[in-house]
Write a protein that holds these residues in place. Structure first.
Motif, PDB file in Angstrom:
ATOM      1  N   PRO A  73       0.789  -1.236   0.000  1.00  0.00           N
ATOM      2  CA  PRO A  73       0.000   0.000   0.000  1.00  0.00           C
ATOM      3  C   PRO A  73       0.823   1.289   0.000  1.00  0.00           C
ATOM      4  CG  PRO A  73      -1.036  -1.610   1.414  1.00  0.00           C
ATOM      5  CD  PRO A  73       0.301  -2.190   1.009  1.00  0.00           C
ATOM      6  N   ASP A  74       2.011   1.269   0.575  1.00  0.00           N
ATOM      7  CA  ASP A  74       2.853   2.466   0.569  1.00  0.00           C
ATOM      8  C   ASP A  74       3.327   2.845  -0.838  1.00  0.00           C
ATOM      9  OD1 ASP A  74       2.597   2.647   3.318  1.00  0.00           O
ATOM     10  OD2 ASP A  74       4.480   1.598   3.713  1.00  0.00           O
ATOM     11  N   ASP A  75       3.260   1.908  -1.767  1.00  0.00           N
ATOM     12  CA  ASP A  75       3.693   2.151  -3.143  1.00  0.00           C
ATOM     13  C   ASP A  75       2.580   2.738  -4.018  1.00  0.00           C
ATOM     14  OD1 ASP A  75       6.296   1.027  -2.714  1.00  0.00           O
ATOM     15  OD2 ASP A  75       5.401  -0.981  -2.879  1.00  0.00           O
ATOM     16  N   ALA A  76       1.429   3.021  -3.436  1.00  0.00           N
ATOM     17  CA  ALA A  76       0.269   3.455  -4.222  1.00  0.00           C
ATOM     18  C   ALA A  76       0.538   4.673  -5.105  1.00  0.00           C
ATOM     19  CB  ALA A  76      -0.936   3.691  -3.309  1.00  0.00           C
ATOM     20  N   PRO A  77       1.176   5.748  -4.622  1.00  0.00           N
ATOM     21  CA  PRO A  77       1.406   6.891  -5.518  1.00  0.00           C
ATOM     22  C   PRO A  77       2.265   6.526  -6.740  1.00  0.00           C
ATOM     23  CG  PRO A  77       1.660   7.569  -3.231  1.00  0.00           C
ATOM     24  CD  PRO A  77       1.563   6.065  -3.234  1.00  0.00           C
ATOM     25  N   ALA A  78       3.317   5.758  -6.528  1.00  0.00           N
ATOM     26  CA  ALA A  78       4.184   5.354  -7.637  1.00  0.00           C
ATOM     27  C   ALA A  78       3.439   4.423  -8.592  1.00  0.00           C
ATOM     28  CB  ALA A  78       5.441   4.676  -7.103  1.00  0.00           C
ATOM     29  N   TYR A  79       2.661   3.505  -8.049  1.00  0.00           N
ATOM     30  CA  TYR A  79       1.886   2.569  -8.872  1.00  0.00           C
ATOM     31  C   TYR A  79       0.856   3.326  -9.708  1.00  0.00           C
ATOM     32  CZ  TYR A  79      -1.518  -1.059 -10.049  1.00  0.00           C
ATOM     33  OH  TYR A  79      -2.391  -1.884 -10.720  1.00  0.00           O
ATOM     34  N   ARG A  80       0.155   4.245  -9.084  1.00  0.00           N
ATOM     35  CA  ARG A  80      -0.860   5.019  -9.800  1.00  0.00           C
ATOM     36  C   ARG A  80      -0.232   5.780 -10.972  1.00  0.00           C
ATOM     37  NH1 ARG A  80      -5.805   7.630  -8.067  1.00  0.00           N
ATOM     38  NH2 ARG A  80      -6.299   9.262  -9.543  1.00  0.00           N
ATOM     39  N   ALA A  81       0.908   6.430 -10.737  1.00  0.00           N
ATOM     40  CA  ALA A  81       1.577   7.203 -11.787  1.00  0.00           C
ATOM     41  C   ALA A  81       1.992   6.307 -12.952  1.00  0.00           C
ATOM     42  CB  ALA A  81       2.791   7.927 -11.207  1.00  0.00           C
TER      43      ALA A  81
END
Length: 182
Positions: A11-19
């Protein structure tokens, strides 16, 4: 390019994953089962939930320092009659990272993970018929074209997971498995 490693996203990777996911959909809209507009409307909370590994789904990623540059998901079927199948989905490598074997690393990580799940027998995927690079990658990783008719412009592929041979001495005696259609 330095040696990069594949790891499950969290879940902490959400911003990078979304981009990266939005960039992937913008570049190759036909390769994804969603639109840029729909994916843009997914909340960050939903992205975090999507990245929480479960018994039925895991998403792998590769980072170059702090930037996510490649991703791939593996989703198991939850329905009992197809519980032996999983799908490889959302495979994408950022343009600046292509040509270094990252796609292969992701596919291998997903297949290795699938191989640790006893009831899984097959990993499936769909690939656009005109995506030669992806088709070549999947074929080189052991996937074969499914005999089923293509769905729209997508080819269906599958990989039978290797399983250790069971000797007669260790095989369960009188074990029977039936699938009952109701």
């Amino acid at each position: 390019m330095p040696e990069l490693s594949v790891r499950p996203l969290n879940p902490d990777d959400a911003p990078a994953y979304r981009a990266l996911r939005l960039a992937a959909i913008a570049e190759l809209p036909a390769a994804f089962c969603t639109t840029h507009a729909l994916e843009s409307s997914v909340s960050m909370a939903q992205m975090r939930q999507r990245l929480q590994p479960t018994r039925f789904q895991i998403i792998f990623g590769i980072f170059d320092d702090t930037q996510l540059i490649a991703m791939a998901g593996l989703r198991r079927e939850t329905i009992a009659v197809v519980h032996d199948k999983a799908s490889l989905w959302g495979v994408y490598v950022a343009p600046q990272a292509r040509g270094h074997g990252l796609g292969r690393q992701l596919v291998q990580a997903a297949v290795e993970h699938a191989g640790t799940i006893a009831e899984l027998a097959t990993v499936r995927l769909a690939v656009a018929h005109d995506n030669a690079a992806a088709l070549t990658l999947y074929l080189s990783c052991g996937f074969v074209l499914d005999g089923a008719a293509p769905q729209a412009a997508m080819l269906q592929m599958q990989l039978a997971l290797p399983r250790p041979a069971v000797s007669a001495a260790t095989a369960p005696q009188n074990s029977v498995f039936l699938k009952i259609k109701t």
